[in-house]
Design an enzyme around this catalytic site. Structure first.
Site, PDB file in Angstrom:
ATOM      1  CD  GLU A   7      97.438  59.012  74.433  1.00 49.34           C
ATOM      2  OE1 GLU A   7      97.122  58.059  73.733  1.00 49.34           O
ATOM      3  OE2 GLU A   7      98.371  58.692  75.350  1.00 49.34           O
ATOM      4  CG  HIS A  66      98.317  56.971  70.000  1.00 53.19           C
ATOM      5  ND1 HIS A  66      99.171  55.904  69.150  1.00 53.19           N
ATOM      6  CD2 HIS A  66      98.892  57.211  71.193  1.00 53.19           C
ATOM      7  CE1 HIS A  66      99.967  55.434  69.992  1.00 53.19           C
ATOM      8  NE2 HIS A  66      99.856  56.282  71.102  1.00 53.19           N
ATOM      9  CG  HIS A  68     102.665  59.397  73.306  1.00 57.01           C
ATOM     10  ND1 HIS A  68     103.602  58.835  73.168  1.00 57.01           N
ATOM     11  CD2 HIS A  68     101.583  58.574  73.017  1.00 57.01           C
ATOM     12  CE1 HIS A  68     103.429  57.547  73.026  1.00 57.01           C
ATOM     13  NE2 HIS A  68     102.088  57.509  72.840  1.00 57.01           N
ATOM     14  CG  ASP A  79     101.319  53.051  72.759  1.00 55.86           C
ATOM     15  OD1 ASP A  79     100.160  53.496  72.968  1.00 55.86           O
ATOM     16  OD2 ASP A  79     102.142  54.279  72.426  1.00 55.86           O
TER      17      ASP A  79
END
Length: 127
Positions: A7, A66, A68, A79
């Site tokens: 990530e 971020h 995935h 999260d």
């Protein structure tokens, strides 16, 4: 966003004069999470420096981003557990390049995991 299978992450930045909800830039940060394949943690030094710059009148931190990798651009239960209901924006890139990108806001009683609501993402060309 070049983290490969890990990530990637960073901060969403806005000019102090920009209206609420606007993102003017991203500030990439190292992912210092113990398990970078499934989690992210923004480098504390980068985060502290950004907060200091904001307090000195510089760009505002309006949220984080971020990825995935290999997953959907939807907030995970992890999260949600890490997010405060502060109104911060969360930009999540899912899958592999070309990325599917979605924007979320961290709120109380959100539709996703009780923490996030979707937000329209409008991309404007740079001036």
């Amino acid at each position: 966003m070049r983290a490969g299978a890990e990530e990637c992450c960073g901060l969403l930045i806005a000019d102090p004069a920009s209206p609420a909800g606007r993102i003017d830039a991203i500030l990439p940060a190292a992912n210092v999470a113990a398990i970078r394949l499934a989690m992210f943690e923004i480098d504390p030094a980068r985060l502290i420096a950004a907060h200091r710059a904001e307090r000195a009148g510089g760009p505002r931190i309006v949220g984080c981003y971020h990825s995935h990798p290999g997953g959907d651009p939807v907030p995970s239960a992890t999260d949600a557990a890490q997010a405060e209901a502060s109104g911060a924006l969360w930009l999540i890139a899912g899958g592999r390049a070309p990325w599917d990108v979605r924007l979320w806001v961290a709120v109380s009683n959100g539709r996703v995991h009780g923490r996030f609501d979707p937000v329209a993402l409008i991309v404007e060309p740079a001036p």
